[in-house]
Design a protein around this motif. Structure first.
Motif, PDB file in Angstrom:
ATOM      1  N   LEU B  10       0.827  -1.202   0.000  1.00 57.07           N
ATOM      2  CA  LEU B  10       0.000   0.000   0.000  1.00 57.07           C
ATOM      3  C   LEU B  10       0.867   1.260   0.000  1.00 57.07           C
ATOM      4  O   LEU B  10       1.824   1.361   0.754  1.00 57.07           O
ATOM      5  CB  LEU B  10      -0.905   0.008   1.239  1.00 57.07           C
ATOM      6  N   PRO B  28     -12.138  -2.706   4.038  1.00 55.43           N
ATOM      7  CA  PRO B  28     -12.713  -3.658   4.991  1.00 55.43           C
ATOM      8  C   PRO B  28     -11.859  -3.829   6.244  1.00 55.43           C
ATOM      9  O   PRO B  28     -12.237  -4.557   7.150  1.00 55.43           O
ATOM     10  CB  PRO B  28     -12.765  -4.969   4.190  1.00 55.43           C
ATOM     11  N   GLN B  29     -10.703  -3.192   6.269  1.00 53.45           N
ATOM     12  CA  GLN B  29      -9.783  -3.374   7.388  1.00 53.45           C
ATOM     13  C   GLN B  29      -9.607  -2.107   8.218  1.00 53.45           C
ATOM     14  O   GLN B  29      -8.755  -2.061   9.103  1.00 53.45           O
ATOM     15  CB  GLN B  29      -8.416  -3.837   6.868  1.00 53.45           C
ATOM     16  N   VAL B  31      -8.180   0.673   7.491  1.00 50.20           N
ATOM     17  CA  VAL B  31      -6.813   1.178   7.381  1.00 50.20           C
ATOM     18  C   VAL B  31      -6.779   2.716   7.417  1.00 50.20           C
ATOM     19  O   VAL B  31      -5.882   3.314   7.999  1.00 50.20           O
ATOM     20  CB  VAL B  31      -6.153   0.649   6.086  1.00 50.20           C
ATOM     21  N   PHE B  32      -7.792   3.340   6.817  1.00 45.77           N
ATOM     22  CA  PHE B  32      -7.822   4.801   6.753  1.00 45.77           C
ATOM     23  C   PHE B  32      -8.847   5.392   7.731  1.00 45.77           C
ATOM     24  O   PHE B  32      -9.866   4.771   8.021  1.00 45.77           O
ATOM     25  CB  PHE B  32      -8.250   5.266   5.353  1.00 45.77           C
ATOM     26  N   GLU B  49      -4.453  -5.739   0.854  1.00 46.79           N
ATOM     27  CA  GLU B  49      -4.209  -5.563  -0.584  1.00 46.79           C
ATOM     28  C   GLU B  49      -5.396  -5.968  -1.441  1.00 46.79           C
ATOM     29  O   GLU B  49      -5.234  -6.597  -2.485  1.00 46.79           O
ATOM     30  CB  GLU B  49      -2.953  -6.342  -1.011  1.00 46.79           C
ATOM     31  N   CYS B  50      -6.592  -5.620  -1.008  1.00 45.52           N
ATOM     32  CA  CYS B  50      -7.765  -5.972  -1.803  1.00 45.52           C
ATOM     33  C   CYS B  50      -7.926  -5.031  -2.987  1.00 45.52           C
ATOM     34  O   CYS B  50      -8.580  -5.366  -3.970  1.00 45.52           O
ATOM     35  CB  CYS B  50      -9.020  -5.958  -0.938  1.00 45.52           C
ATOM     36  N   CYS B  53      -9.562   0.537  -2.332  1.00 50.97           N
ATOM     37  CA  CYS B  53      -9.299   1.967  -2.170  1.00 50.97           C
ATOM     38  C   CYS B  53      -8.720   2.561  -3.453  1.00 50.97           C
ATOM     39  O   CYS B  53      -9.171   3.608  -3.925  1.00 50.97           O
ATOM     40  CB  CYS B  53      -8.367   2.199  -0.986  1.00 50.97           C
TER      41      CYS B  53
HETATM   42  S1  SF4 Z   1      -6.137  -2.341  -0.358  1.00 48.67           S
HETATM   43 FE1  SF4 Z   1      -8.029  -2.935   0.683  1.00 48.67          FE
HETATM   44  S2  SF4 Z   1      -7.364  -3.411   2.782  1.00 48.67           S
HETATM   45 FE2  SF4 Z   1      -5.694  -2.251   1.842  1.00 48.67          FE
HETATM   46  S3  SF4 Z   1      -6.095  -0.152   2.425  1.00 48.67           S
HETATM   47 FE3  SF4 Z   1      -7.014  -0.454   0.406  1.00 48.67          FE
HETATM   48  S4  SF4 Z   1      -9.130  -0.996   0.859  1.00 48.67           S
HETATM   49 FE4  SF4 Z   1      -7.980  -1.260   2.771  1.00 48.67          FE
END
Ligand code: SF4
Ligand code: SF4
Lengths: 332, 106
Positions: B10, B28-29, B31-32, B49-50, B53
Motif C-alpha cells: 500500500l 474492509p480493514q 486502514v484509513f 491488498e484488496c 481503495c
Molecule cells: S487495499 Fe483494501 S485493505 Fe488495503 S487499504 Fe485499500 S481498501 Fe484497505
C-alpha cells in the motif's frame, strides 16, 4: 408472470421474497460442506423483492445462492430491486478479487435489464466487499448510475437503509469464531481423502501410531487451526501452524519413547526426528493453505510465507520421511 | 507515493488526497480514517491488498499491488506455471471454501 411495458424486449424480471425454504437451507448446508461445488447458483438478472416501485432501492449481489439468500432474507419487509451479477456462482468478495463481480459485468447488467426505466433514482447499492472489483467512478461514467457501498454484512442492511450511513462497525470485516467455525466442514471434506490415503500409507509403513500421528496433525491443521487462529502466537499463518503441530507431537513422542525401549540410540533419535518434523510440517502446510479462506491475508504476506517456509517444509518433510523409513526398516 | 508498511504494498500520497472519504468507506480493514478533510493511514499493517481503495479513489492518491491472498492459488499457479492471480486462475477452493461462510458476502 405479469409483464410490465418496461420489460418488453428485455430480460424478464423475476419475483422473489425473503423466505428461506427448506430447499434453500439444504442448499446452504451442501454449499458449506463443499458438496456440488459450483452448483450453488441463482439465475443472474433482475429480481423484485416485495412490490418495488420507482422510488425503491436497487441492491446488487452475486449469483451465489448463499449471497443472494443472505441479501433477500435480510430485507424482510422491504420492497426493493435486486440485481444479480453473473459471478459463476462465486461469492461477492472472491468474485470481486477475480474481477467477475466487476465494473464491466455491472454496467452490462444495468443496461441489459434496463434499470434506468424502472427506477427514478440513479443509485446502485453494492455490498462493500464488492468494491475491490468495481470502480464507482467508471460505473457512473458508463451508465449514469452512482455506486453506494453498503455494509459488509447483509444483516446490517435494514439499519443502513434508514439513513444510508454505515457505522465503522458495519464497514469492518470480522473473522470471529462463528465465521471460522463455518469454514471447517468444507475444509474437512476437501482434506478427507488425502488424510485417509496418508493414514493408510503410514499404517503399512510404520504402524498405527505413525498413522494416527499424521491424522492428528491433519486434524490440527484443518479443524483446530481455524478455531485457535487468533490465540496462536506469532503473526503469520505458517509459523502458527508449526507451533500448533509442535504441540500435537508431544503426546505421540512421549508415548513412542515410553513404548519402544529396545530401540537403539540412533533409531530413537530417528523416531523423534520423524515425529518432530512430519507433524508440524503437515499442520503448517495446511495452515498456510487456510490463508485463502480468510479475509485477513494479503498477497504480499502470503508470498512472503511461501518463499520463506515452503523450502523449510520440503527439507523437514524429506528428513522426516527418511527417518520414518529408517525406523520402519531397522526398528522391528 | 509513499509506502506505508513493510508488510504490504500500500502506498499513499496525502498531497493528492481531496478528502472525499471513499477509501474510509470501502476499506474492509479500517486502514484509513478521515481527519481534518484528509485521509490518514492509521492501521498500515492491516492492509490486505484488496485494491478497493485504489480502484475507487477519485484522486489517484492510493496505489496498491492488489491480489488474492491465497496460498493454494499461488502454489497451484507456480506448479502449473501459470500467472499468479489476480484474475486468471481459479483453484478449486474458489467456489466454496472462501468466505462463502457467513453473511460476509452479501
Ligand atoms: S487495499 Fe483494501 S485493505 Fe488495503 S487499504 Fe485499500 S481498501 Fe484497505
Ligand atoms: S478516496 Fe482518495 S481522495 Fe478520497 S479520501 Fe481517500 S485518498 Fe483521499
Amino acid at each position: 408472470m405479469e409483464q410490465d411495458h418496461s420489460d418488453v424486449g428485455r430480460q424478464q424480471i423475476q419475483q422473489t421474497n425473503s423466505q428461506l425454504t427448506w430447499q434453500n437451507r439444504l442448499d446452504h448446508v451442501l454449499a458449506r460442506l463443499g458438496i456440488r461445488r459450483g452448483n450453488h447458483r441463482v439465475a443472474p438478472g433482475l429480481y423484485r423483492l416485495g412490490v418495488p416501485d420507482a422510488g425503491s432501492p436497487v441492491l446488487v449481489t452475486a449469483n451465489y445462492s448463499l449471497s443472494f439468500d443472505a441479501l433477500r432474507s435480510a430485507l424482510a419487509g422491504h420492497d426493493a430491486y435486486l440485481l444479480v451479477l453473473d459471478t459463476n456462482g462465486v461469492n461477492v468478495w472472491c468474485a470481486a478479487g477475480k474481477g467477475t463481480f466487476g465494473t464491466d459485468e455491472l454496467v452490462r447488467r444495468v443496461q441489459q435489464v434496463g434499470v434506468s426505466d424502472l427506477v427514478s433514482n440513479r443509485t446502485l447499492i453494492l455490498p462493500q466487499l464488492g468494491a475491490s472489483g468495481v470502480s464507482a467512478l467508471e460505473v457512473r461514467k458508463r451508465c449514469g448510475f452512482g455506486v453506494e457501498y453498503g455494509p459488509v454484512r447483509a444483516v446490517d442492511l435494514p439499519a443502513y437503509l434508514k439513513d444510508h450511513r454505515a457505522t465503522p462497525e458495519m464497514r469492518q470485516v470480522r473473522f470471529d469464531l462463528v465465521d471460522r467455525l463455518t469454514l471447517i466442514p468444507v475444509e474437512v471434506v476437501s482434506w478427507f481423502l488425502p488424510t485417509l490415503l496418508l493414514g493408510a500409507l503410514l499404517l503399512l509403513l510404520g504402524g498405527w501410531r505413525l498413522a494416527s500421528a499424521a491424522i492428528s496433525a491433519m486434524f490440527a491443521g484443518v479443524v483446530l487451526f481455524p478455531i485457535l487462529l487468533p490465540w496462536l502466537p506469532t503473526r503469520d499463518f505458517t509459523s502458527k501452524g508449526f507451533f500448533l503441530g509442535g504441540l500435537m507431537v508431544v503426546p505421540f513422542a512421549a508415548a513412542a519413547s515410553a513404548e519402544s525401549p529396545d530401540l537403539g540410540a540412533l533409531l530413537r533419535v530417528a523416531q523423534m526426528l520423524a515425529y518432530f518434523t512430519l507433524m508440524p510440517t503437515l499442520t503448517a502446510y495446511l495452515s498456510l493453505n487456510f490463508t485463502g479462506s480468510t479475509p485477513v491475508a494479503s498477497r504480499t504476506g502470503v508470498r512472503y510465507e511461501i518463499d520463506r517456509y515452503v523450502p523449510v517444509m520440503a527439507i523437514l518433510a524429506v528428513a522426516g520421511i527418511v527417518s520414518a523409513i529408517a525406523v520402519a526398516a531397522f526398528g522391528r | 507515493m509513499q509506502r506505508v508498511s513493510p508488510l504490504n504494498s500500500l502506498a499513499f500520497d496525502p498531497g493528492l488526497c481531496s478528502g472525499c472519504g471513499t477509501c474510509v468507506e470501502v476499506c474492509p480493514q479500517g486502514v484509513f480514517i478521515l481527519q481534518d478533510q484528509a485521509a490518514v493511514v492509521t492501521r498500515p499493517d492491516d492492509c490486505i491488498e484488496c485494491g478497493a481503495c485504489e480502484l475507487n479513489c477519485p484522486s489517484a492518491a492510493i496505489t496498491v499491488d492488489s491480489g488474492v491472498g491465497c496460498a493454494s492459488a499461488m502454489i497451484w499457479g507456480a506448479l502449473s506455471r501459470r500467472k499468479v492471480p489476480g484474475a486468471s486462475l481459479v483453484v478449486p477452493c474458489c467456489t466454496t471454501s472462501t468466505l462463502d461462510g457467513s453473511a460476509e458476502c452479501t
